[in-house]
Design a protein around this motif. Sequence first.
Motif, PDB file in Angstrom:
ATOM      1  N   VAL A   1      39.895  41.463  33.092  1.00  0.00           N
ATOM      2  CA  VAL A   1      39.948  42.161  34.367  1.00  0.00           C
ATOM      3  C   VAL A   1      41.085  41.531  35.171  1.00  0.00           C
ATOM      4  O   VAL A   1      41.287  40.319  35.146  1.00  0.00           O
ATOM      5  CB  VAL A   1      38.608  42.076  35.130  1.00  0.00           C
ATOM      6  N   THR A   2      41.837  42.374  35.856  1.00  0.00           N
ATOM      7  CA  THR A   2      42.974  41.923  36.648  1.00  0.00           C
ATOM      8  C   THR A   2      42.568  41.758  38.103  1.00  0.00           C
ATOM      9  O   THR A   2      41.956  42.654  38.691  1.00  0.00           O
ATOM     10  CB  THR A   2      44.137  42.929  36.543  1.00  0.00           C
ATOM     11  N   LEU A   3      42.911  40.606  38.677  1.00  0.00           N
ATOM     12  CA  LEU A   3      42.656  40.328  40.080  1.00  0.00           C
ATOM     13  C   LEU A   3      43.982  40.347  40.829  1.00  0.00           C
ATOM     14  O   LEU A   3      44.935  39.692  40.418  1.00  0.00           O
ATOM     15  CB  LEU A   3      41.975  38.967  40.265  1.00  0.00           C
ATOM     16  N   SER A   4      44.035  41.101  41.902  1.00  0.00           N
ATOM     17  CA  SER A   4      45.250  41.175  42.719  1.00  0.00           C
ATOM     18  C   SER A   4      44.880  41.021  44.186  1.00  0.00           C
ATOM     19  O   SER A   4      43.721  41.195  44.581  1.00  0.00           O
ATOM     20  CB  SER A   4      45.976  42.507  42.487  1.00  0.00           C
ATOM     21  N   ARG A   5      45.880  40.708  44.990  1.00  0.00           N
ATOM     22  CA  ARG A   5      45.618  40.435  46.403  1.00  0.00           C
ATOM     23  C   ARG A   5      46.566  41.243  47.286  1.00  0.00           C
ATOM     24  O   ARG A   5      47.765  41.336  47.000  1.00  0.00           O
ATOM     25  CB  ARG A   5      45.797  38.940  46.680  1.00  0.00           C
ATOM     26  N   ASP A   6      46.012  41.849  48.330  1.00  0.00           N
ATOM     27  CA  ASP A   6      46.823  42.535  49.326  1.00  0.00           C
ATOM     28  C   ASP A   6      46.421  42.047  50.715  1.00  0.00           C
ATOM     29  O   ASP A   6      45.746  41.015  50.845  1.00  0.00           O
ATOM     30  CB  ASP A   6      46.690  44.059  49.195  1.00  0.00           C
ATOM     31  N   GLU A   7      46.822  42.780  51.743  1.00  0.00           N
ATOM     32  CA  GLU A   7      46.543  42.324  53.107  1.00  0.00           C
ATOM     33  C   GLU A   7      45.057  42.302  53.438  1.00  0.00           C
ATOM     34  O   GLU A   7      44.627  41.628  54.382  1.00  0.00           O
ATOM     35  CB  GLU A   7      47.281  43.219  54.119  1.00  0.00           C
ATOM     36  N   THR A   8      44.237  43.015  52.663  1.00  0.00           N
ATOM     37  CA  THR A   8      42.797  43.036  52.917  1.00  0.00           C
ATOM     38  C   THR A   8      42.032  41.999  52.100  1.00  0.00           C
ATOM     39  O   THR A   8      40.844  41.802  52.309  1.00  0.00           O
ATOM     40  CB  THR A   8      42.227  44.432  52.617  1.00  0.00           C
TER      41      THR A   8
ATOM     42  N   GLU B   1      52.010  35.867  38.003  1.00  0.00           N
ATOM     43  CA  GLU B   1      52.685  36.091  39.271  1.00  0.00           C
ATOM     44  C   GLU B   1      51.983  37.218  40.043  1.00  0.00           C
ATOM     45  O   GLU B   1      51.764  38.310  39.521  1.00  0.00           O
ATOM     46  CB  GLU B   1      54.144  36.477  39.018  1.00  0.00           C
ATOM     47  N   GLY B   2      51.624  36.928  41.265  1.00  0.00           N
ATOM     48  CA  GLY B   2      50.980  37.917  42.115  1.00  0.00           C
ATOM     49  C   GLY B   2      49.482  38.002  41.975  1.00  0.00           C
ATOM     50  O   GLY B   2      48.844  38.838  42.636  1.00  0.00           O
ATOM     51  N   GLY B   3      48.876  37.184  41.128  1.00  0.00           N
ATOM     52  CA  GLY B   3      47.424  37.242  40.976  1.00  0.00           C
ATOM     53  C   GLY B   3      46.936  36.471  39.784  1.00  0.00           C
ATOM     54  O   GLY B   3      47.514  35.449  39.403  1.00  0.00           O
ATOM     55  N   ALA B   4      45.878  36.961  39.171  1.00  0.00           N
ATOM     56  CA  ALA B   4      45.284  36.276  38.030  1.00  0.00           C
ATOM     57  C   ALA B   4      44.480  37.281  37.206  1.00  0.00           C
ATOM     58  O   ALA B   4      44.147  38.374  37.683  1.00  0.00           O
ATOM     59  CB  ALA B   4      44.380  35.133  38.490  1.00  0.00           C
ATOM     60  N   ASP B   5      44.197  36.923  35.985  1.00  0.00           N
ATOM     61  CA  ASP B   5      43.315  37.690  35.123  1.00  0.00           C
ATOM     62  C   ASP B   5      42.124  36.814  34.752  1.00  0.00           C
ATOM     63  O   ASP B   5      42.238  35.588  34.660  1.00  0.00           O
ATOM     64  CB  ASP B   5      44.021  38.127  33.833  1.00  0.00           C
ATOM     65  N   ILE B   6      40.985  37.440  34.543  1.00  0.00           N
ATOM     66  CA  ILE B   6      39.835  36.763  33.956  1.00  0.00           C
ATOM     67  C   ILE B   6      39.655  37.333  32.553  1.00  0.00           C
ATOM     68  O   ILE B   6      39.594  38.552  32.375  1.00  0.00           O
ATOM     69  CB  ILE B   6      38.548  36.990  34.771  1.00  0.00           C
ATOM     70  N   VAL B   7      39.606  36.469  31.540  1.00  0.00           N
ATOM     71  CA  VAL B   7      39.409  36.917  30.158  1.00  0.00           C
ATOM     72  C   VAL B   7      38.127  36.296  29.609  1.00  0.00           C
ATOM     73  O   VAL B   7      37.748  35.185  29.992  1.00  0.00           O
ATOM     74  CB  VAL B   7      40.612  36.545  29.260  1.00  0.00           C
ATOM     75  N   TRP B   8      37.444  37.011  28.730  1.00  0.00           N
ATOM     76  CA  TRP B   8      36.216  36.521  28.116  1.00  0.00           C
ATOM     77  C   TRP B   8      36.019  37.242  26.792  1.00  0.00           C
ATOM     78  O   TRP B   8      36.672  38.251  26.511  1.00  0.00           O
ATOM     79  CB  TRP B   8      35.020  36.738  29.033  1.00  0.00           C
ATOM     80  N   PHE B   9      35.107  36.713  25.948  1.00  0.00           N
ATOM     81  CA  PHE B   9      34.808  37.453  24.720  1.00  0.00           C
ATOM     82  C   PHE B   9      33.509  38.224  24.896  1.00  0.00           C
ATOM     83  O   PHE B   9      32.580  37.770  25.563  1.00  0.00           O
ATOM     84  CB  PHE B   9      34.824  36.551  23.480  1.00  0.00           C
ATOM     85  N   GLN B  10      33.471  39.409  24.293  1.00  0.00           N
ATOM     86  CA  GLN B  10      32.346  40.320  24.485  1.00  0.00           C
ATOM     87  C   GLN B  10      32.031  41.042  23.185  1.00  0.00           C
ATOM     88  O   GLN B  10      32.939  41.470  22.462  1.00  0.00           O
ATOM     89  CB  GLN B  10      32.676  41.339  25.570  1.00  0.00           C
ATOM     90  N   GLY B  11      30.728  41.160  22.861  1.00  0.00           N
ATOM     91  CA  GLY B  11      30.296  41.857  21.662  1.00  0.00           C
ATOM     92  C   GLY B  11      28.793  41.823  21.528  1.00  0.00           C
ATOM     93  O   GLY B  11      28.080  41.408  22.449  1.00  0.00           O
TER      94      GLY B  11
END
Length: 239
Positions: free
Chosen positions: A92-99, A69-79
């Motif tokens: 990483v969390t992606l969110s959206r505002d007026e810009t 709700e209100g956005g999205a996350d991108i998940v991946w594996f890292q090592g």
Amino acid sequence: MGAVQFGILALTLLSLVLSGYAIWRDKGLDWSFAASTPPVPQGAPRFETVFDYSVDQGVAHAPAIVVREGGADIVWFQGSSEAQPDVEIHRVTLSRDETGWKAGTPAAYLTSAALGDVFDPRQMVVTLGNTVQNEAAEDALYATVVSVGGWAMASVADVRMDKGRPVWARKLNMSPFLNRSMLVKSPMVAYSDGSMALPAYFEMGPTYGVLVRTDAQGRARDLRRMAGKGIKPIQPMIV
């Protein structure tokens, strides 16, 4: 007939009766897809880079989108490399505002140690791999986990999260081979009866894709093989 033989016979008959009753009262699966409503275009298409990520050493691989709700996350594996003990699931969390859209700071999200502590039953997790959203539950993921060996001995875990931490996990029963060598990569698909299906794939020996139907409790209820001739049919996606 002795008491032991009589007891075995009675248990066998009881098992057959209960199995027959379960089959009789079972409701068959609806195999028609849920038709989604396409969004109405608003204005001209816009393309912009919101998040660009790379690592100086090792790998950052297999990204997936987790809608919230209100956005999205991108998940991946890292090592350091695939199937290594230091592999973690990052987010990483992606969110959206007026810009427009904004990306937060990437950070570790799911570790082998934290996941192993909440497994039911508890078990060691050696490494992690491809992870996708479990769209049938809130704050839930399907993660590729390895308890012994490498990718060929992987299993798919239903992981429940709370405030960015795993709180419960269980392996899906998807393979007769000690429930090993099953991995995920692609999003789930919805059916018209409200149930979901998870595309997955088997990677030991004769590789092939599978479609796993899950019930309301998240258990695997039906599994259909998706084979292909002359190719290595792994990581299937339904669009």
